[in-house]
Scaffold this active site. Structure first.
Site, PDB file in Angstrom:
ATOM      1  N   ARG A  40      17.695  20.797  -2.588  1.00 42.79           N
ATOM      2  CA  ARG A  40      18.869  20.994  -3.462  1.00 42.79           C
ATOM      3  C   ARG A  40      19.230  22.467  -3.634  1.00 42.79           C
ATOM      4  O   ARG A  40      20.389  22.803  -3.870  1.00 42.79           O
ATOM      5  CB  ARG A  40      18.602  20.361  -4.824  1.00 42.79           C
ATOM      6  CG  ARG A  40      18.590  18.834  -4.727  1.00 42.79           C
ATOM      7  CD  ARG A  40      18.777  18.246  -6.088  1.00 42.79           C
ATOM      8  NE  ARG A  40      18.731  16.803  -6.064  1.00 42.79           N
ATOM      9  CZ  ARG A  40      18.691  16.052  -7.148  1.00 42.79           C
ATOM     10  NH1 ARG A  40      18.662  16.627  -8.339  1.00 42.79           N
ATOM     11  NH2 ARG A  40      18.673  14.756  -7.066  1.00 42.79           N
ATOM     12  N   ASP A 144      26.492  16.293 -21.846  1.00 43.83           N
ATOM     13  CA  ASP A 144      25.572  16.433 -20.724  1.00 43.83           C
ATOM     14  C   ASP A 144      25.260  17.915 -20.541  1.00 43.83           C
ATOM     15  O   ASP A 144      26.057  18.778 -20.938  1.00 43.83           O
ATOM     16  CB  ASP A 144      26.174  15.856 -19.431  1.00 43.83           C
ATOM     17  CG  ASP A 144      25.099  15.470 -18.425  1.00 43.83           C
ATOM     18  OD1 ASP A 144      24.775  14.264 -18.323  1.00 43.83           O
ATOM     19  OD2 ASP A 144      24.546  16.380 -17.764  1.00 43.83           O
TER      20      ASP A 144
HETATM   21  C1  LIG Z   1      20.255   9.579 -14.545  1.00 41.68           C
HETATM   22  S1  LIG Z   1      21.632  10.249 -15.458  1.00 41.68           S
HETATM   23  C2  LIG Z   1      21.835   8.988 -16.687  1.00 41.68           C
HETATM   24  C3  LIG Z   1      23.276   8.749 -17.075  1.00 41.68           C
HETATM   25  C4  LIG Z   1      23.525   7.623 -18.078  1.00 41.68           C
HETATM   26  N1  LIG Z   1      22.992   7.954 -19.389  1.00 41.68           N
HETATM   27  C5  LIG Z   1      22.990   6.291 -17.598  1.00 41.68           C
HETATM   28  O1  LIG Z   1      21.971   5.843 -18.133  1.00 41.68           O
HETATM   29  O2  LIG Z   1      23.583   5.686 -16.714  1.00 41.68           O
HETATM   30  C6  LIG Z   1      20.800  11.549 -16.375  1.00 41.68           C
HETATM   31  C7  LIG Z   1      21.743  12.594 -16.943  1.00 41.68           C
HETATM   32  O3  LIG Z   1      21.018  13.368 -17.909  1.00 41.68           O
HETATM   33  C8  LIG Z   1      21.495  14.693 -17.868  1.00 41.68           C
HETATM   34  N2  LIG Z   1      20.494  15.575 -18.497  1.00 41.68           N
HETATM   35  C9  LIG Z   1      19.266  15.918 -18.028  1.00 41.68           C
HETATM   36  N3  LIG Z   1      18.666  16.765 -18.899  1.00 41.68           N
HETATM   37  C10 LIG Z   1      19.528  16.943 -19.932  1.00 41.68           C
HETATM   38  C11 LIG Z   1      19.478  17.695 -21.144  1.00 41.68           C
HETATM   39  N4  LIG Z   1      18.421  18.456 -21.443  1.00 41.68           N
HETATM   40  N5  LIG Z   1      20.539  17.659 -21.983  1.00 41.68           N
HETATM   41  C12 LIG Z   1      21.624  16.896 -21.660  1.00 41.68           C
HETATM   42  N6  LIG Z   1      21.743  16.170 -20.538  1.00 41.68           N
HETATM   43  C13 LIG Z   1      20.693  16.178 -19.683  1.00 41.68           C
HETATM   44  C14 LIG Z   1      21.713  14.935 -16.391  1.00 41.68           C
HETATM   45  O4  LIG Z   1      22.616  16.010 -16.159  1.00 41.68           O
HETATM   46  C15 LIG Z   1      22.257  13.574 -15.927  1.00 41.68           C
HETATM   47  O5  LIG Z   1      23.670  13.570 -15.889  1.00 41.68           O
END
Ligand SMILES: C[S@@+](CC[C@H](N)C(=O)[O-])C[C@H]1O[C@@H](n2cnc3c(N)ncnc32)[C@H](O)[C@@H]1O
Length: 222
Positions: A40, A144
């Site tokens: 990445r 996010d």
């Molecule tokens: C796998 S996706 C899940 C999306 C959605 N909540 C779902 O369950 O379908 C995880 C998301 O968490 C976000 N994320 C990771 N660490 C984070 C943080 N510390 N604060 C806010 N968002 C975060 C990532 O950018 C990503 O878009």
């Protein structure tokens, strides 16, 4: 050998990078994620004309002081944004049950705390629109840590072939068909879209987003 292929992420630098992403975003990377991290970040090394991952780590450390935006790019690259509509089906059934008998004047605020590209908060919006109606005072905040993914969420436009989990009746009700050059896309209808806000927020930091004050009283959150 081409420059991209010659980069190698040593264990030592991987350790430093994973400590950094943990510190910044609360994301834990197992040992098995070394090649994923290398893959990445590889294109960033080329874009910045760096000689290796150790240079990139030092570049990031400098960014902590200078604030060039590289730390945000690093976070954008290392977050995994996989999501789809109605991904956790049970949650949406529960939400529907909780809200179907709400008085029409009831304010309901929902926070989708890792909203990714928007499928989760738009699924919440479709659920609330069906159970409470579009004119009831409910609203949704999607947050996010990735600024890049928030841009996609705000647009609310999705490629038809990549949409997963959304029934045809819901597509017909809450999405618009793209025309001409956009015929491969569906867009969230404006009446639904205006019920959502998307903001940048790091959930690993304590506290709630400051936008909550503006949204309304905390005890109305589901
Ligand atoms: C796998 S996706 C899940 C999306 C959605 N909540 C779902 O369950 O379908 C995880 C998301 O968490 C976000 N994320 C990771 N660490 C984070 C943080 N510390 N604060 C806010 N968002 C975060 C990532 O950018 C990503 O878009």
């Amino acid at each position: 050998m081409n420059k991209l292929a010659s980069f190698e992420l040593s264990l030592n630098i991987f350790e430093k990078l994973r400590q950094l992403i943990h510190k910044k975003a609360g994301i834990s990377m197992s040992d098995a994620k070394r090649s994923l991290v290398a893959g990445r970040l590889r294109k960033r090394l080329v874009a910045l004309n760096l000689d290796g991952y150790d240079d990139y780590f030092h570049y990031l450390k400098k960014d902590e002081l200078a604030g060039t935006g590289e730390m945000q790019r690093f976070i954008d690259l290392l977050t995994t944004n996989e999501t789809w509509f109605f991904r956790e089906e049970k949650h949406f059934k529960f939400l529907k049950k909780q809200t179907k008998d709400c008085p029409v004047s009831q304010t309901v605020n929902v926070w989708s705390a890792a909203s990714s590209s928007g499928e989760e908060p738009y699924s919440i919006a479709m659920t609330l629109a069906d159970s409470m109606g579009l004119s009831s005072p409910w609203q949704i905040l999607g947050t996010d840590i990735s600024t890049e993914i928030l841009t996609t969420a705000r647009k609310g436009i999705y490629m038809k072939s990549k949409i997963k989990g959304l029934s045809t009746p819901l597509k017909r009700k809450y999405m618009l068909n793209g025309v001409r050059t956009d015929e491969d896309y569906l867009a969230i209808v404006p009446e639904l879209k205006k019920k959502l806000q998307f903001k940048h927020f790091n959930s690993a930091k304590t506290g709630e987003p400051k936008y909550f004050d503006k949204l309304t009283a905390k005890n109305n959150f589901l």
